[in-house]
Design a protein around this motif. Sequence first.
Motif, PDB file in Angstrom:
ATOM      1  N   GLU A  92      51.047  -5.042   5.380  1.00  0.00           N
ATOM      2  CA  GLU A  92      51.083  -3.645   4.743  1.00  0.00           C
ATOM      3  C   GLU A  92      51.836  -2.553   5.520  1.00  0.00           C
ATOM      4  N   LEU A  93      51.670  -2.609   6.719  1.00  0.00           N
ATOM      5  CA  LEU A  93      52.223  -1.616   7.610  1.00  0.00           C
ATOM      6  C   LEU A  93      53.842  -1.860   7.968  1.00  0.00           C
ATOM      7  N   ALA A  94      54.156  -3.139   7.608  1.00  0.00           N
ATOM      8  CA  ALA A  94      55.771  -3.487   7.541  1.00  0.00           C
ATOM      9  C   ALA A  94      56.214  -2.902   6.110  1.00  0.00           C
ATOM     10  N   LEU A  95      55.515  -3.045   5.093  1.00  0.00           N
ATOM     11  CA  LEU A  95      55.917  -2.699   3.782  1.00  0.00           C
ATOM     12  C   LEU A  95      56.109  -0.914   3.949  1.00  0.00           C
ATOM     13  N   TYR A  96      54.824  -0.383   4.541  1.00  0.00           N
ATOM     14  CA  TYR A  96      55.148   1.210   4.792  1.00  0.00           C
ATOM     15  C   TYR A  96      56.296   1.655   5.136  1.00  0.00           C
ATOM     16  N   LEU A  97      56.788   0.783   6.229  1.00  0.00           N
ATOM     17  CA  LEU A  97      57.969   0.949   7.215  1.00  0.00           C
ATOM     18  C   LEU A  97      59.087   0.659   6.205  1.00  0.00           C
ATOM     19  N   GLN A  98      59.061  -0.153   5.480  1.00  0.00           N
ATOM     20  CA  GLN A  98      60.277  -0.693   4.658  1.00  0.00           C
ATOM     21  C   GLN A  98      60.441   0.349   3.426  1.00  0.00           C
ATOM     22  N   ASN A  99      59.378   0.939   2.937  1.00  0.00           N
ATOM     23  CA  ASN A  99      59.505   1.953   1.995  1.00  0.00           C
ATOM     24  C   ASN A  99      60.094   3.120   2.401  1.00  0.00           C
ATOM     25  N   ASN A 100      59.892   3.225   3.729  1.00  0.00           N
ATOM     26  CA  ASN A 100      60.523   4.447   4.485  1.00  0.00           C
ATOM     27  C   ASN A 100      61.975   4.110   5.058  1.00  0.00           C
ATOM     28  N   GLN A 101      62.442   3.002   4.402  1.00  0.00           N
ATOM     29  CA  GLN A 101      63.892   2.405   4.783  1.00  0.00           C
ATOM     30  C   GLN A 101      64.189   1.690   6.093  1.00  0.00           C
ATOM     31  N   LEU A 102      63.179   1.592   6.933  1.00  0.00           N
ATOM     32  CA  LEU A 102      63.192   0.912   8.198  1.00  0.00           C
ATOM     33  C   LEU A 102      62.944  -0.550   8.010  1.00  0.00           C
ATOM     34  N   ASP A 103      64.042  -1.451   8.215  1.00  0.00           N
ATOM     35  CA  ASP A 103      63.845  -2.727   8.254  1.00  0.00           C
ATOM     36  C   ASP A 103      63.284  -3.077   9.458  1.00  0.00           C
ATOM     37  N   VAL A 104      61.707  -3.410   9.131  1.00  0.00           N
ATOM     38  CA  VAL A 104      61.154  -4.086  10.327  1.00  0.00           C
ATOM     39  C   VAL A 104      60.205  -5.254   9.616  1.00  0.00           C
ATOM     40  N   ARG A 105      60.047  -6.247  10.263  1.00  0.00           N
ATOM     41  CA  ARG A 105      59.454  -7.444   9.876  1.00  0.00           C
ATOM     42  C   ARG A 105      57.985  -7.901  10.340  1.00  0.00           C
ATOM     43  N   PRO A 106      57.076  -8.257   9.553  1.00  0.00           N
ATOM     44  CA  PRO A 106      55.905  -8.665  10.288  1.00  0.00           C
ATOM     45  C   PRO A 106      55.942 -10.142  10.799  1.00  0.00           C
ATOM     46  N   ILE A 107      55.269 -10.611  11.571  1.00  0.00           N
ATOM     47  CA  ILE A 107      54.998 -11.794  12.243  1.00  0.00           C
ATOM     48  C   ILE A 107      53.752 -11.993  12.056  1.00  0.00           C
ATOM     49  N   LEU A 108      53.212 -13.128  11.330  1.00  0.00           N
ATOM     50  CA  LEU A 108      52.192 -13.693  10.688  1.00  0.00           C
ATOM     51  C   LEU A 108      51.607 -14.687  11.697  1.00  0.00           C
ATOM     52  N   SER A 109      50.262 -14.996  11.734  1.00  0.00           N
ATOM     53  CA  SER A 109      49.549 -16.179  12.130  1.00  0.00           C
ATOM     54  C   SER A 109      50.081 -17.264  11.130  1.00  0.00           C
ATOM     55  N   PRO A 110      50.084 -18.483  11.437  1.00  0.00           N
ATOM     56  CA  PRO A 110      49.924 -19.055  12.813  1.00  0.00           C
ATOM     57  C   PRO A 110      51.197 -18.952  13.626  1.00  0.00           C
ATOM     58  N   THR A 111      52.242 -18.203  13.199  1.00  0.00           N
ATOM     59  CA  THR A 111      53.561 -18.272  14.031  1.00  0.00           C
ATOM     60  C   THR A 111      53.249 -17.687  15.230  1.00  0.00           C
ATOM     61  N   VAL A 112      52.332 -16.470  15.157  1.00  0.00           N
ATOM     62  CA  VAL A 112      51.821 -16.018  16.403  1.00  0.00           C
ATOM     63  C   VAL A 112      50.231 -16.251  16.473  1.00  0.00           C
ATOM     64  N   PRO A 113      49.404 -16.308  17.315  1.00  0.00           N
ATOM     65  CA  PRO A 113      47.747 -16.466  17.335  1.00  0.00           C
ATOM     66  C   PRO A 113      47.226 -15.410  16.434  1.00  0.00           C
ATOM     67  N   SER A 114      46.333 -16.135  15.827  1.00  0.00           N
ATOM     68  CA  SER A 114      45.451 -15.161  14.898  1.00  0.00           C
ATOM     69  C   SER A 114      44.898 -13.850  15.670  1.00  0.00           C
ATOM     70  N   GLY A 115      44.901 -12.821  15.155  1.00  0.00           N
ATOM     71  CA  GLY A 115      44.382 -11.722  15.890  1.00  0.00           C
ATOM     72  C   GLY A 115      45.693 -10.805  16.597  1.00  0.00           C
ATOM     73  N   SER A 116      46.701 -11.653  16.772  1.00  0.00           N
ATOM     74  CA  SER A 116      47.820 -10.923  17.447  1.00  0.00           C
ATOM     75  C   SER A 116      48.863 -10.853  16.534  1.00  0.00           C
ATOM     76  N   GLU A 117      48.832 -10.902  15.146  1.00  0.00           N
ATOM     77  CA  GLU A 117      49.782 -10.582  14.350  1.00  0.00           C
ATOM     78  C   GLU A 117      50.447  -9.345  14.591  1.00  0.00           C
ATOM     79  N   ARG A 118      52.131  -9.359  14.191  1.00  0.00           N
ATOM     80  CA  ARG A 118      52.500  -8.019  15.138  1.00  0.00           C
ATOM     81  C   ARG A 118      53.860  -7.665  14.098  1.00  0.00           C
TER      82      ARG A 118
END
Length: 368
Positions: free
Chosen positions: A314-340
């Motif tokens: 949701e935060l990534a989408l908010y930034l993208q809606n403001n024209q900023l190309d920022v990607r979310p990294i989800l679990s399980p790529t990173v440990p659950s609780g440290s999504e970023r």
Amino acid sequence: MYKDDFLQKRLTDRSDLNLLRKLPAIHTDWIDFSSNDYLGIATHHLLSDSKELEHGSKGSRLLAGNYSLIEEAEQITATFHQAEAALIFNSGYDANIGLLSCIATRDDTIIYDSLSHASIRDGIRLSLAKSYSFQHNDMDDLKKKISKATGTIYIVTETVFSMDGDECPLKELVETANQYHAHIILDEAHATGVIGNKGEGLAQHLQLHGSIFARVHTFGKACGAHGAVVLGSERLKSFLINFARSFIYTTALPATAVNSIIQSYHLFPCMKEERKRLYEYIQQFQNASLSYQKLTSLSAIQGVVVPGNDAVKELALYLQNNQLDVRPILSPTVPSGSERLRIVLHSFNTQEEVDKLLKLLGNTNLTI
Ligand SMILES: Cc1ncc(COP(=O)(O)O)c(C=O)c1O
């Protein structure tokens, strides 16, 4: 039509977990806080086809695919990185799986940092050696794992970790390796072009390159190109030519790709201003007060922790809606609780762009 119904269940399972991967839509108007083009070599089209080059490839290096420009690129990269020898692979993924799958025998042991890149893990999975991971950057745990090791010992790590942006403690690693007669394999993918006075990487910057068994530099990040090189001794090069299957059984990179690598290596020493600006942005990012926890990182890769896959998306989408190309990294790529959010800073980002990013991330009024 295709008889592939059996594929659907696993796709549906992924989709049910909200983890289905899709190729992203292309947005040419977004501000780049996501690519690995740290110095803008690709973005600013600094690699030109000035030479008359053959397009296409003729075969594997060991058959019809060897040619003088690729040998010249090996010479240039070996000299730049102060290595005895260099061997070019078609990608960093190929370099890591080729090197790690063949280097150790079943009597040997590979010990790798727990946050190592997928290409390192896949290479180790293909190896016959015993393998253990050690806790991220934890020298005590590394020593514990070394105490279980048999045969020739390899320690594998990265200069800059691709999801956290932090650095390995290379001096301590070299001391430990010396103490236990172990061999270090260092993936410098995210350091190439960026760390060091000329962009030569951390090992040379700390004058430790002579103590490292094999270094991997990839050309798909700051070089803005494609491919990778393994640096080491002439004997290691000969070994890889004989045993690294991802080198032997594949078609050589075309001359156009190799020419881009050579051009990047000519550009790196002159890009002091770009490196300076990039490090200024990194400092600014680290010093900024945000509404979210920042990971400590002195590299272009900055992590902003937003626990939960839905919240980070949701935060990534908010930034993208403001024209900023920022990607979310989800679990399980990173440990659950440290999504970023994985934010990548570049020398070519403008001050206004960085300010806009920090302002949006510092806006505590968000209902996220
Ligand atoms: C640390 C590390 N090593 C290797 C690779 C793979 O490199 P390439 O993209 O050239 O296959 C990557 C790329 O994501 C990486 O981050």
